[in-house]
Write a protein that holds these residues in place. Structure first.
Motif, PDB file in Angstrom:
ATOM      1  N   THR A  72      63.704 105.475  25.524  1.00 28.49           N
ATOM      2  CA  THR A  72      64.992 106.055  25.175  1.00 28.49           C
ATOM      3  C   THR A  72      64.734 107.269  24.294  1.00 28.49           C
ATOM      4  OG1 THR A  72      67.205 105.579  24.322  1.00 28.49           O
ATOM      5  CG2 THR A  72      65.359 104.690  23.073  1.00 28.49           C
ATOM      6  N   ASN A  73      65.725 108.098  24.113  1.00 23.32           N
ATOM      7  CA  ASN A  73      65.593 109.246  23.220  1.00 23.32           C
ATOM      8  C   ASN A  73      65.926 108.834  21.798  1.00 23.32           C
ATOM      9  OD1 ASN A  73      64.888 111.144  25.191  1.00 23.32           O
ATOM     10  ND2 ASN A  73      67.016 111.371  25.783  1.00 23.32           N
ATOM     11  N   TRP A  74      65.117 109.321  20.856  1.00 19.14           N
ATOM     12  CA  TRP A  74      65.347 109.107  19.434  1.00 19.14           C
ATOM     13  C   TRP A  74      65.261 110.484  18.804  1.00 19.14           C
ATOM     14  CZ3 TRP A  74      61.444 106.790  15.491  1.00 19.14           C
ATOM     15  CH2 TRP A  74      62.101 106.468  14.313  1.00 19.14           C
ATOM     16  N   GLY A  75      66.396 111.169  18.755  1.00 13.33           N
ATOM     17  CA  GLY A  75      66.395 112.573  18.364  1.00 13.33           C
ATOM     18  C   GLY A  75      65.690 113.367  19.444  1.00 13.33           C
ATOM     19  N   GLN A  76      64.711 114.176  19.059  1.00 15.20           N
ATOM     20  CA  GLN A  76      63.964 114.971  20.038  1.00 15.20           C
ATOM     21  C   GLN A  76      62.761 114.230  20.606  1.00 15.20           C
ATOM     22  OE1 GLN A  76      62.637 118.466  17.985  1.00 15.20           O
ATOM     23  NE2 GLN A  76      61.050 117.396  16.862  1.00 15.20           N
ATOM     24  N   TYR A  77      62.546 112.988  20.158  1.00 12.37           N
ATOM     25  CA  TYR A  77      61.373 112.228  20.563  1.00 12.37           C
ATOM     26  C   TYR A  77      61.737 111.103  21.522  1.00 12.37           C
ATOM     27  CZ  TYR A  77      59.538 114.621  16.500  1.00 12.37           C
ATOM     28  OH  TYR A  77      59.177 115.587  15.602  1.00 12.37           O
ATOM     29  N   LYS A  78      60.757 110.626  22.247  1.00 15.26           N
ATOM     30  CA  LYS A  78      60.913 109.442  23.087  1.00 15.26           C
ATOM     31  C   LYS A  78      60.512 108.225  22.267  1.00 15.26           C
ATOM     32  CE  LYS A  78      61.896 111.407  27.048  1.00 15.26           C
ATOM     33  NZ  LYS A  78      63.169 111.222  27.707  1.00 15.26           N
ATOM     34  N   ALA A  79      61.229 107.122  22.443  1.00 18.61           N
ATOM     35  CA  ALA A  79      60.928 105.883  21.725  1.00 18.61           C
ATOM     36  C   ALA A  79      60.804 104.742  22.727  1.00 18.61           C
ATOM     37  CB  ALA A  79      62.027 105.578  20.713  1.00 18.61           C
ATOM     38  N   LEU A  80      59.852 103.866  22.489  1.00 18.74           N
ATOM     39  CA  LEU A  80      59.614 102.700  23.326  1.00 18.74           C
ATOM     40  C   LEU A  80      60.371 101.526  22.727  1.00 18.74           C
ATOM     41  CD1 LEU A  80      57.711 102.138  25.767  1.00 18.74           C
ATOM     42  CD2 LEU A  80      56.041 101.315  24.118  1.00 18.74           C
ATOM     43  N   PHE A  81      61.126 100.790  23.554  1.00 16.14           N
ATOM     44  CA  PHE A  81      61.847  99.622  23.059  1.00 16.14           C
ATOM     45  C   PHE A  81      61.770  98.502  24.080  1.00 16.14           C
ATOM     46  CE2 PHE A  81      64.949 101.815  25.587  1.00 16.14           C
ATOM     47  CZ  PHE A  81      65.770 100.832  26.110  1.00 16.14           C
ATOM     48  N   ASP A  82      62.046  97.271  23.620  1.00 18.01           N
ATOM     49  CA  ASP A  82      62.009  96.113  24.512  1.00 18.01           C
ATOM     50  C   ASP A  82      62.930  96.342  25.695  1.00 18.01           C
ATOM     51  OD1 ASP A  82      60.253  94.736  22.902  1.00 18.01           O
ATOM     52  OD2 ASP A  82      61.815  93.628  21.850  1.00 18.01           O
ATOM     53  N   GLY A  83      62.425  96.045  26.883  1.00 19.57           N
ATOM     54  CA  GLY A  83      63.207  96.226  28.093  1.00 19.57           C
ATOM     55  C   GLY A  83      63.388  94.910  28.828  1.00 19.57           C
ATOM     56  N   GLU A  84      63.972  95.023  29.987  1.00 15.89           N
ATOM     57  CA  GLU A  84      64.166  93.856  30.842  1.00 15.89           C
ATOM     58  C   GLU A  84      62.819  93.370  31.376  1.00 15.89           C
ATOM     59  OE1 GLU A  84      67.149  92.412  31.481  1.00 15.89           O
ATOM     60  OE2 GLU A  84      68.062  93.851  30.110  1.00 15.89           O
ATOM     61  N   THR A  85      62.754  92.099  31.708  1.00 12.99           N
ATOM     62  CA  THR A  85      61.556  91.566  32.340  1.00 12.99           C
ATOM     63  C   THR A  85      61.303  92.335  33.626  1.00 12.99           C
ATOM     64  OG1 THR A  85      62.007  89.384  31.435  1.00 12.99           O
ATOM     65  CG2 THR A  85      60.500  89.485  33.307  1.00 12.99           C
TER      66      THR A  85
END
Length: 64
Positions: free
Chosen positions: A29-42
């Motif tokens: 996902t976007n976190w300001g101008q950066y990409k961020a990794l977060f828990d997703g679906e299986t």
């Protein structure tokens, strides 16, 4: 991250070696101008590249 930027951040003279990589169970996902990794679906995957950190010093340079 582009290999030339990674090389500069780490202060290396030789080119960095990157390999194709996948992370399972996460999404981007976007976190300001950066990409961020977060828990997703299986079953969700994020594709990109990986660099094998060679020292604790390199780890700190990438963390901050």
């Amino acid at each position: 991250m582009r290999p030339d930027i990674l090389k500069g951040v780490l202060g290396l003279e030789a080119d960095v070696i990157l390999r194709d990589a996948k992370v399972y169970g996460y999404e981007l996902t976007n976190w300001g101008q950066y990409k961020a990794l977060f828990d997703g679906e299986t079953g969700s995957t994020v594709t990109g590249c990986a660099y094998l950190v060679q020292s604790v010093e390199e780890e700190y340079k990438l963390a901050y």
